[in-house]
Enzyme design. Structure first.
Site, short mmCIF file in Angstrom:
data_model
loop_
_atom_site.label_atom_id
_atom_site.label_comp_id
_atom_site.label_asym_id
_atom_site.label_seq_id
_atom_site.Cartn_x
_atom_site.Cartn_y
_atom_site.Cartn_z
N HIS A 418 -9.82 10.02 -81.25
CA HIS A 418 -8.61 10.37 -80.50
C HIS A 418 -8.86 10.26 -78.99
CE1 HIS A 418 -4.92 12.98 -79.90
NE2 HIS A 418 -5.54 13.18 -78.75
N GLU A 419 -9.92 10.91 -78.52
CA GLU A 419 -10.20 10.90 -77.08
C GLU A 419 -10.58 9.51 -76.59
OE1 GLU A 419 -9.16 13.30 -75.53
OE2 GLU A 419 -9.16 14.92 -77.00
N HIS A 422 -7.49 7.69 -75.63
CA HIS A 422 -7.08 7.98 -74.26
C HIS A 422 -7.96 7.23 -73.26
CE1 HIS A 422 -4.20 11.01 -75.34
NE2 HIS A 422 -5.07 11.89 -75.80
N HIS A 425 -7.13 3.58 -73.01
CA HIS A 425 -5.84 3.50 -72.30
C HIS A 425 -6.07 3.59 -70.78
CE1 HIS A 425 -1.37 5.06 -72.38
NE2 HIS A 425 -1.50 3.92 -71.71
ZN LIG Z 1 -4.56 13.69 -76.83
#
Ligand SMILES: [Zn+2]
Length: 632
Positions: A418-419, A422, A425
């Site tokens: 998940h991280e 980010h 991105h």
């Molecule tokens: Zn998040």
């Protein structure tokens, strides 16, 4: 930011409010963990990439303080010439960029060990510098808005302002809702009162609410606060779950008029801004802050409502797997599959994540390898380290950083993925965009992170042959549909309804709130269809949800999840165009409005299409779990 379902929503709320809500949950870890020096260096992030020494930080801090003074010279000059305006914006953004680097270093130094005095001190000073920077630039937006439209249109034709086209557009589009100088001053003053409903709600719910004493089936006596409630509602013992719900909701119920008063205050606050700024409704007013059309919201509600039969199918399956004859509201939280031991050491997780995300192509693969090899990640818990997980992409010229508190589990691996979503991105946006477009909106932020989780899940389920582990993976996915899509949509619909009721002149009494909430519970959970039985006492659940104070925020949990499932499904199936579109969305950072960003990513959230793709994925999972359950 990330954690599972409910906790996740709290963490996201904290990003929005930048304060109270989530941070109360973020304790400092201290007992039974290693001292920071005992953690191998390769598992600690390298802050030296931001500043090689503290002296270097000090020197930059001084320089920013000095250069801040030059900003004052810009005041009163923004509407004079395109060149002057461009120069002033350059200066403002370059100062902001440098400030971010200073504060990222200070924040992370403090987060890695809150007990270290140096981190506390730097963080404190960076915070004060941030307040000063905000104060010194507060005049920019009003001054831009005060430039007559014609004059501004002429200025914007100049080449010097080319890089700021979207930035200016995003400010000027709100011109019709900005008031005169004196009126704006009054509105700003009223802001002091705006936080009161939430602050009082928070105090009532965390400090003053008399949480009942509760005896667990193991004979343990506990104070049934929020944390114990969320722990005990997953109990495998049905009677215990029911007692937990009865006791906790009864406590909330004893303060129902106070809660109704507070929520009513929050709705009045929202309506105040709607009226003074001349919007047609509270929803339009709230979504205009990020330029999201209200159709996104209403389309989401419509699509999710249409998808309710799939939720009911899941709940019937849950009834069967839990061995119950009838599902009640307190049977929603226990796991439907026996817990599976899946210890996953970090080095193994790294390999799995790299393999699972290979579908994103060579550029992303290189970024991920760099993240692991060049110490972007602070992996393990240590004494004094901040709990939870986050990614910071604020070191624009450096690289993203990730804080984890990795324990060897499936959940921890999923959090890391998940991280890293980010981080990729931020990395791509920072590289492709000028600083002022490198930050991206919440509407797309959680798409990148959950897309990674979904790719990881698809990769694992595709090759997992052990039926127990398969069932575990699929069960987790089904539950995230209930909590992130259906439950959040129900909240979003309740929020819209109570704003509409208040706007129509109906006082938001506890009775009206109960009735409105219960009606939605029944509709979403299929009471008439015989899926779930709901005790009317649980209508008070509205008093438990802090997000009703956040002004139309929750719908983004649903839209992000749907968009990320649609994107991940297409990429996983080998659709190269879908992958390229998605990467283009990440690279675009904040250079476009939210809806255009997602369109670039191949999902048009104003239509039914992404919902249909996502629902198909849910349906496929349901069918498989139904089969596995039949074999059991
Ligand atoms: Zn998040």
């Amino acid at each position: 930011m990330r954690s599972r379902s409910w906790v996740r929503t709290v963490a996201l709320g904290a990003v929005l409010l930048g304060a109270a809500a989530g941070q109360a949950q973020e304790g400092k870890m201290s007992q039974g963990v290693k001292a920071r020096e005992q953690i191998e260096e390769r598992y600690r992030w390298r802050l030296e990439d931001l500043y090689p020494t503290q002296e270097a930080w000090e020197a930059d801090f001084k320089a920013v303080e000095t250069d801040l003074q030059a900003l004052g010279k810009c005041q009163g000059r923004l509407g004079k010439s395109a060149k002057g305006l461009g120069g002033c914006l350059d200066l403002q953004f370059s100062l902001t960029k440098r400030f971010y680097r200073l504060s990222t270093y200070a924040q992370q130094l403090n987060d890695q060990d809150g007990a270290a005095v140096q981190g506390q001190e730097l963080n404190d000073r960076a915070g004060k510098l941030g307040t000063r920077l905000a104060a010194e630039t507060a005049w920019v937006e009003p001054e831009l808005l005060a430039v007559p439209a014609r004059k501004m249109a002429a200025l914007r034709k100049a080449r010097a302002l080319g890089p700021y086209g979207h930035f200016l557009d995003n400010i000027l589009r709100r011109r019709a809702h900005v008031l005169g100088k004196d009126e704006e001053r009054v509105v700003a003053r009223a802001g002091d009162m705006a936080n009161l409903p939430y602050t009082a709600y928070n105090v009532l719910s965390t400090l003053n609410l008399p949480f009942p004493e509760f005896t667990t089936r193991a004979g343990e006596k506990v104070r049934l606060n929020q944390a114990q409630y969320t722990r005990l509602r997953t109990s495998p013992d049905r009677d215990e779950r029911r007692r937990v719900f009865q006791a906790f909701f009864a406590a909330l119920r004893s303060f129902r008029e106070s809660y109704a008063g507070l929520i009513s205050g929050a709705v009045s606050r929202d309506h105040f801004y709607t009226q003074v700024r001349g919007y047609r409704g509270d929803l339009e007013s709230a979504l205009d802050a990020t330029n999201v059309p209200t159709a996104i919201y209403t389309n989401m509600l419509e699509q999710v409502r249409a998808g309710r039969p799939l939720l009911w199918r899941y709940l019937r399956l849950r009834t069967q797997l839990l061995g119950l004859d009838k599902l009640t509201y307190s049977d929603l939280y226990p796991s439907i599959v026996p817990s599976v031991e899946m210890p996953i050491p970090f080095d193994q997780a790294r390999g799995t994540i790299l393999e699972a995300l290979a579908a994103l192509g060579p550029e992303v693969k290189a970024i991920l390898e760099e993240a692991f090899a060049s110490r972007w990640i602070d992996v393990y818990p240590n004494a004094g380290k901040r709990s939870g997980a986050y990614m910071s992409g604020s070191g624009y010229d450096v690289h993203p950083y990730i804080l984890l508190n990795y324990v060897d589990s499936f959940d921890a691996m999923s959090t890391a993925a998940h991280e890293l979503g980010h981080a990729v991105h931020s990395y791509l946006a920072n590289k492709a965009q000028p600083f002022h477009y490198s930050g991206y909106p919440t509407f797309t932020a959680e798409v990148a992170s959950t897309a990674n989780e979904n790719l990881l899940r698809l990769f694992l389920t595709a090759r997992e042959t052990d039926p127990k582990r398969r069932l575990f993976l699929l069960g987790e996915y089904l539950e995230s549909w209930r909590t992130t899509v259906f439950r959040q949509a129900l909240f979003a619909e309740f929020e819209l309804k109570i704003h509409e009721l208040a706007a129509a002149g109906k006082p938001l009494t506890a009775d009206l709130l109960d009735a409105t909430y219960l009606e939605l519970l029944k509709e979403y959970y299929g009471v008439a269809e015989g899926v779930v039985e709901i005790d009317p006492l649980y209508a008070i659940e509205w008093a438990y949800i802090p997000h009703f104070y956040y002004n139309f925020y929750m719908f983004q949990y649903t839209t992000s999840f749907i968009a990320s499932v649609a994107i991940a499904e297409r990429i996983f199936s080998g659709d190269a165009a879908a992958r390229d579109g998605y990467l283009a969305m990440l690279r675009a950072g904040g250079s476009l409005y939210p809806v255009e960003l997602l369109k670039l990513g191949g999902v048009d959230m104003t239509t039914a299409a992404p919902y249909q793709v996502a629902f198909k994925s849910l349906e496929k999972t349901l069918a498989e779990v139904e089969q596995l359950a039949a074999k059991k």
